[in-house]
Motif scaffolding. Structure first.
Motif, PDB file in Angstrom:
ATOM      1  N   ILE A 160       4.159  -6.652   1.514  1.00 16.62           N
ATOM      2  CA  ILE A 160       3.240  -7.441   0.683  1.00 16.62           C
ATOM      3  C   ILE A 160       1.801  -6.943   0.798  1.00 16.62           C
ATOM      4  O   ILE A 160       1.113  -6.736  -0.212  1.00 16.62           O
ATOM      5  CB  ILE A 160       3.333  -8.941   1.044  1.00 16.62           C
ATOM      6  N   THR A 161       1.313  -6.740   2.016  1.00 14.60           N
ATOM      7  CA  THR A 161      -0.072  -6.313   2.193  1.00 14.60           C
ATOM      8  C   THR A 161      -0.315  -4.937   1.574  1.00 14.60           C
ATOM      9  O   THR A 161      -1.339  -4.699   0.924  1.00 14.60           O
ATOM     10  CB  THR A 161      -0.451  -6.292   3.681  1.00 14.60           C
ATOM     11  N   ALA A 162       0.645  -4.033   1.771  1.00 10.73           N
ATOM     12  CA  ALA A 162       0.495  -2.688   1.208  1.00 10.73           C
ATOM     13  C   ALA A 162       0.422  -2.731  -0.309  1.00 10.73           C
ATOM     14  O   ALA A 162      -0.339  -1.962  -0.928  1.00 10.73           O
ATOM     15  CB  ALA A 162       1.641  -1.799   1.660  1.00 10.73           C
ATOM     16  N   LEU A 163       1.199  -3.624  -0.935  1.00 12.24           N
ATOM     17  CA  LEU A 163       1.235  -3.681  -2.393  1.00 12.24           C
ATOM     18  C   LEU A 163       0.074  -4.475  -2.980  1.00 12.24           C
ATOM     19  O   LEU A 163      -0.394  -4.169  -4.077  1.00 12.24           O
ATOM     20  CB  LEU A 163       2.566  -4.281  -2.856  1.00 12.24           C
ATOM     21  N   SER A 164      -0.390  -5.488  -2.276  1.00 17.63           N
ATOM     22  CA  SER A 164      -1.456  -6.328  -2.828  1.00 17.63           C
ATOM     23  C   SER A 164      -2.842  -5.833  -2.435  1.00 17.63           C
ATOM     24  O   SER A 164      -3.743  -5.715  -3.279  1.00 17.63           O
ATOM     25  CB  SER A 164      -1.270  -7.782  -2.387  1.00 17.63           C
ATOM     26  N   GLU A 165      -3.030  -5.511  -1.155  1.00 15.93           N
ATOM     27  CA  GLU A 165      -4.348  -5.097  -0.676  1.00 15.93           C
ATOM     28  C   GLU A 165      -4.521  -3.582  -0.634  1.00 15.93           C
ATOM     29  O   GLU A 165      -5.625  -3.079  -0.394  1.00 15.93           O
ATOM     30  CB  GLU A 165      -4.586  -5.666   0.731  1.00 15.93           C
ATOM     31  N   LYS A 166      -3.399  -2.845  -0.803  1.00 17.76           N
ATOM     32  CA  LYS A 166      -3.414  -1.384  -0.713  1.00 17.76           C
ATOM     33  C   LYS A 166      -3.923  -0.907   0.659  1.00 17.76           C
ATOM     34  O   LYS A 166      -4.536   0.153   0.790  1.00 17.76           O
ATOM     35  CB  LYS A 166      -4.270  -0.756  -1.823  1.00 17.76           C
ATOM     36  N   THR A 167      -3.662  -1.683   1.665  1.00 15.06           N
ATOM     37  CA  THR A 167      -3.999  -1.317   3.031  1.00 15.06           C
ATOM     38  C   THR A 167      -2.825  -1.663   3.933  1.00 15.06           C
ATOM     39  O   THR A 167      -1.950  -2.460   3.569  1.00 15.06           O
ATOM     40  CB  THR A 167      -5.243  -2.057   3.548  1.00 15.06           C
ATOM     41  N   LEU A 168      -2.820  -1.085   5.134  1.00  6.76           N
ATOM     42  CA  LEU A 168      -1.796  -1.372   6.121  1.00  6.76           C
ATOM     43  C   LEU A 168      -2.497  -1.555   7.464  1.00  6.76           C
ATOM     44  O   LEU A 168      -2.899  -0.579   8.101  1.00  6.76           O
ATOM     45  CB  LEU A 168      -0.796  -0.215   6.196  1.00  6.76           C
ATOM     46  N   PRO A 169      -2.700  -2.802   7.886  1.00 10.28           N
ATOM     47  CA  PRO A 169      -3.404  -3.033   9.155  1.00 10.28           C
ATOM     48  C   PRO A 169      -2.629  -2.459  10.343  1.00 10.28           C
ATOM     49  O   PRO A 169      -1.408  -2.531  10.396  1.00 10.28           O
ATOM     50  CB  PRO A 169      -3.467  -4.564   9.238  1.00 10.28           C
ATOM     51  N   ILE A 170      -3.391  -1.890  11.298  1.00  8.17           N
ATOM     52  CA  ILE A 170      -2.810  -1.394  12.555  1.00  8.17           C
ATOM     53  C   ILE A 170      -3.545  -2.122  13.680  1.00  8.17           C
ATOM     54  O   ILE A 170      -4.511  -1.598  14.269  1.00  8.17           O
ATOM     55  CB  ILE A 170      -2.967   0.130  12.689  1.00  8.17           C
ATOM     56  N   PRO A 171      -3.121  -3.353  13.979  1.00  5.52           N
ATOM     57  CA  PRO A 171      -3.880  -4.177  14.930  1.00  5.52           C
ATOM     58  C   PRO A 171      -3.956  -3.579  16.328  1.00  5.52           C
ATOM     59  O   PRO A 171      -4.924  -3.825  17.052  1.00  5.52           O
ATOM     60  CB  PRO A 171      -3.116  -5.509  14.933  1.00  5.52           C
ATOM     61  N   GLU A 172      -2.965  -2.781  16.724  1.00  5.19           N
ATOM     62  CA  GLU A 172      -2.989  -2.182  18.061  1.00  5.19           C
ATOM     63  C   GLU A 172      -4.187  -1.249  18.247  1.00  5.19           C
ATOM     64  O   GLU A 172      -4.659  -1.047  19.371  1.00  5.19           O
ATOM     65  CB  GLU A 172      -1.702  -1.391  18.326  1.00  5.19           C
ATOM     66  N   LEU A 173      -4.683  -0.683  17.140  1.00  2.06           N
ATOM     67  CA  LEU A 173      -5.809   0.251  17.201  1.00  2.06           C
ATOM     68  C   LEU A 173      -7.075  -0.340  16.594  1.00  2.06           C
ATOM     69  O   LEU A 173      -8.137   0.293  16.637  1.00  2.06           O
ATOM     70  CB  LEU A 173      -5.463   1.556  16.463  1.00  2.06           C
ATOM     71  N   GLY A 174      -6.955  -1.539  16.015  1.00  2.00           N
ATOM     72  CA  GLY A 174      -8.107  -2.171  15.391  1.00  2.00           C
ATOM     73  C   GLY A 174      -8.583  -1.458  14.139  1.00  2.00           C
ATOM     74  O   GLY A 174      -9.763  -1.520  13.790  1.00  2.00           O
ATOM     75  N   ILE A 175      -7.662  -0.767  13.469  1.00  2.00           N
ATOM     76  CA  ILE A 175      -8.013  -0.049  12.245  1.00  2.00           C
ATOM     77  C   ILE A 175      -7.003  -0.394  11.152  1.00  2.00           C
ATOM     78  O   ILE A 175      -6.071  -1.176  11.377  1.00  2.00           O
ATOM     79  CB  ILE A 175      -8.027   1.478  12.460  1.00  2.00           C
ATOM     80  N   GLU A 176      -7.200   0.165   9.988  1.00  4.02           N
ATOM     81  CA  GLU A 176      -6.245  -0.014   8.902  1.00  4.02           C
ATOM     82  C   GLU A 176      -6.071   1.300   8.145  1.00  4.02           C
ATOM     83  O   GLU A 176      -6.993   2.113   8.072  1.00  4.02           O
ATOM     84  CB  GLU A 176      -6.690  -1.115   7.934  1.00  4.02           C
ATOM     85  N   ALA A 177      -4.869   1.512   7.643  1.00  2.09           N
ATOM     86  CA  ALA A 177      -4.606   2.655   6.775  1.00  2.09           C
ATOM     87  C   ALA A 177      -4.863   2.217   5.345  1.00  2.09           C
ATOM     88  O   ALA A 177      -4.353   1.178   4.911  1.00  2.09           O
ATOM     89  CB  ALA A 177      -3.170   3.123   6.943  1.00  2.09           C
ATOM     90  N   ARG A 178      -5.642   2.977   4.620  1.00  3.45           N
ATOM     91  CA  ARG A 178      -6.000   2.611   3.249  1.00  3.45           C
ATOM     92  C   ARG A 178      -5.366   3.593   2.278  1.00  3.45           C
ATOM     93  O   ARG A 178      -5.325   4.804   2.526  1.00  3.45           O
ATOM     94  CB  ARG A 178      -7.519   2.599   3.090  1.00  3.45           C
ATOM     95  N   ALA A 179      -4.872   3.065   1.171  1.00  7.10           N
ATOM     96  CA  ALA A 179      -4.161   3.887   0.192  1.00  7.10           C
ATOM     97  C   ALA A 179      -5.132   4.706  -0.644  1.00  7.10           C
ATOM     98  O   ALA A 179      -6.170   4.198  -1.079  1.00  7.10           O
ATOM     99  CB  ALA A 179      -3.312   3.001  -0.705  1.00  7.10           C
ATOM    100  N   ARG A 180      -4.769   5.970  -0.866  1.00 10.17           N
ATOM    101  CA  ARG A 180      -5.513   6.810  -1.787  1.00 10.17           C
ATOM    102  C   ARG A 180      -5.047   6.541  -3.213  1.00 10.17           C
ATOM    103  O   ARG A 180      -3.935   6.063  -3.439  1.00 10.17           O
ATOM    104  CB  ARG A 180      -5.294   8.283  -1.446  1.00 10.17           C
ATOM    105  N   ARG A 181      -5.892   6.880  -4.163  1.00 14.75           N
ATOM    106  CA  ARG A 181      -5.523   6.699  -5.560  1.00 14.75           C
ATOM    107  C   ARG A 181      -4.315   7.575  -5.882  1.00 14.75           C
ATOM    108  O   ARG A 181      -4.240   8.728  -5.475  1.00 14.75           O
ATOM    109  CB  ARG A 181      -6.695   7.053  -6.468  1.00 14.75           C
TER     110      ARG A 181
END
Length: 354
Positions: A164-185
């Motif tokens: 859901i998050t990947a499709l709606s926000e176009k991001t993938l949180p990585i809480p273990e590292l405190g970062i997020e992967a963001r989708a490219r166009r």
């Protein structure tokens, strides 16, 4: 190395290059071809570009247009309606890579759609980006490509909702590292699903809203299905390097007719009702029966596809539940096949293996 089956982007590389060379229409960000050229690649142009999918043009246009937006695409249909085949070719034409694939099963873990860890590095170095193992979805986001999810409804509901998050926000949180992967166009996702399998997990309303759904129907007419089967049988024969066999159109038509009549519960002329077996008897299964028949004719026959070469395959496809399906098959043989004089060889062959 000679592979058994090449990916779509490898097998049809020349056609993709040809389309890209002549394609002067607008392309969405990250796409290798324009939506018009992608549709031409899928449906063919009657000349240099061979058809990969046979169906309504508008249906393919809707699927391609969906992938040009921020909504994911869900290909829905009964088994054997070329959902996987179409998703592979769409990914090949749009991204040039159809391999970013998640195969949905009852045991698919959440890591398959999010990310996992290289535990050796994790234990030695602690959490880091180098210890991260990206899923195909995460790789597609990073590279701006299409990801594919096969049999989405066979995955557990909590794993489905990880998308859901990947499709709606176009991001993938990585809480273990405190970062997020963001989708490219260019990133998007194609999922396939059917509601005929047992143990299906319905999509949540939140996830379903992230998809545009395109329903792939079974071939509308017998002639259309015969054409699809004949073309795929020829392609498979070449890729498997089967000895050349005369694939009699008569046998292809008979297999398709049997499958359609049992699938629809009525004979071709509409005069006789028949019972349907438990299996789906899809176009894909007809292709499998005929490919097996060609192998028999080539290696153990005279090189001509005959009724005896396809009989065992048909019986195996129809009789999935030995009790109920065997009754359905015998009744069909005696009330329909036996009454067709031009099918006497087919009737005898089926009786022998039944």
């Amino acid at each position: 190395m000679t592979v058994l089956r090449a990916h779509a982007e490898e097998e049809f590389a020349e056609e993709l290059a040809l389309l890209a060379k002549d394609d002067d229409r607008p392309r969405p960000p990250g796409w290798l071809l324009s939506p018009w050229a992608v549709t031409t690649y899928v449906l063919g142009d009657g000349g240099r570009i061979t058809p990969k999918y046979v169906g309504a043009r508008r249906l393919v246009e809707v699927a391609v247009a969906t992938l040009a937006t921020d909504r994911a695409l869900l290909l829905l249909g009964v088994p054997g309606t070329a959902k996987t085949w179409l998703s592979e070719h769409l990914a090949a034409a749009i991204s040039g890579d159809s391999t970013l694939l998640v195969q949905g099963t009852a045991g698919t873990p959440e890591e398959a759609v999010r990310y996992g860890w290289n535990y050796a590095r994790l234990l030695a170095e602690g959490p880091s980006e180098q210890a991260l193992t990206p899923s195909p979805v995460m790789r597609a986001m990073a590279e701006g490509r299409l990801a594919r999810v096969e049999e989405l409804t066979r995955m557990p509901s909590d794993v489905q909702d990880a998308l859901i998050t990947a499709l709606s926000e176009k991001t993938l949180p990585i809480p273990e590292l405190g970062i997020e992967a963001r989708a490219r166009r260019g990133f998007n996702l194609i999922a396939t699903a059917n509601d005929r399998d047992r143990g299906v997990n319905e999509l949540s309303s939140a996830l379903r809203r992230r998809f545009n759904t395109v329903v792939l129907p079974v071939p509308a007419t017998a002639e259309e299905e015969v054409g699809i089967v004949a073309r795929r049988v020829e392609q498979l024969g070449r890729s498997l390097e089967l000895p050349e066999t005369v694939a009699a159109l008569t046998e292809i038509r008979r297999v398709v007719t049997v499958f359609r009549e049992l699938r629809e519960g009525v004979t071709e002329d509409g005069r006789t009702r028949v019972k349907s077996p438990s299996g789906t008897l899809s176009t894909a299964e007809a292709i499998s029966v005929l490919t097996g028949g060609i192998a028999l004719a080539a290696h153990f026959g005279d090189g001509v596809l005959r009724a005896g070469d396809v009989a065992a395959g048909i019986v195996g496809a129809v009789v999935r539940e030995p009790g109920s399906d065997r009754v359905v098959w015998r009744e069909y043989l005696e009330t329909v096949v036996r009454e067709r004089p031009e099918w006497r060889d087919f009737y005898r062959a089926c009786r022998e293996v039944s």
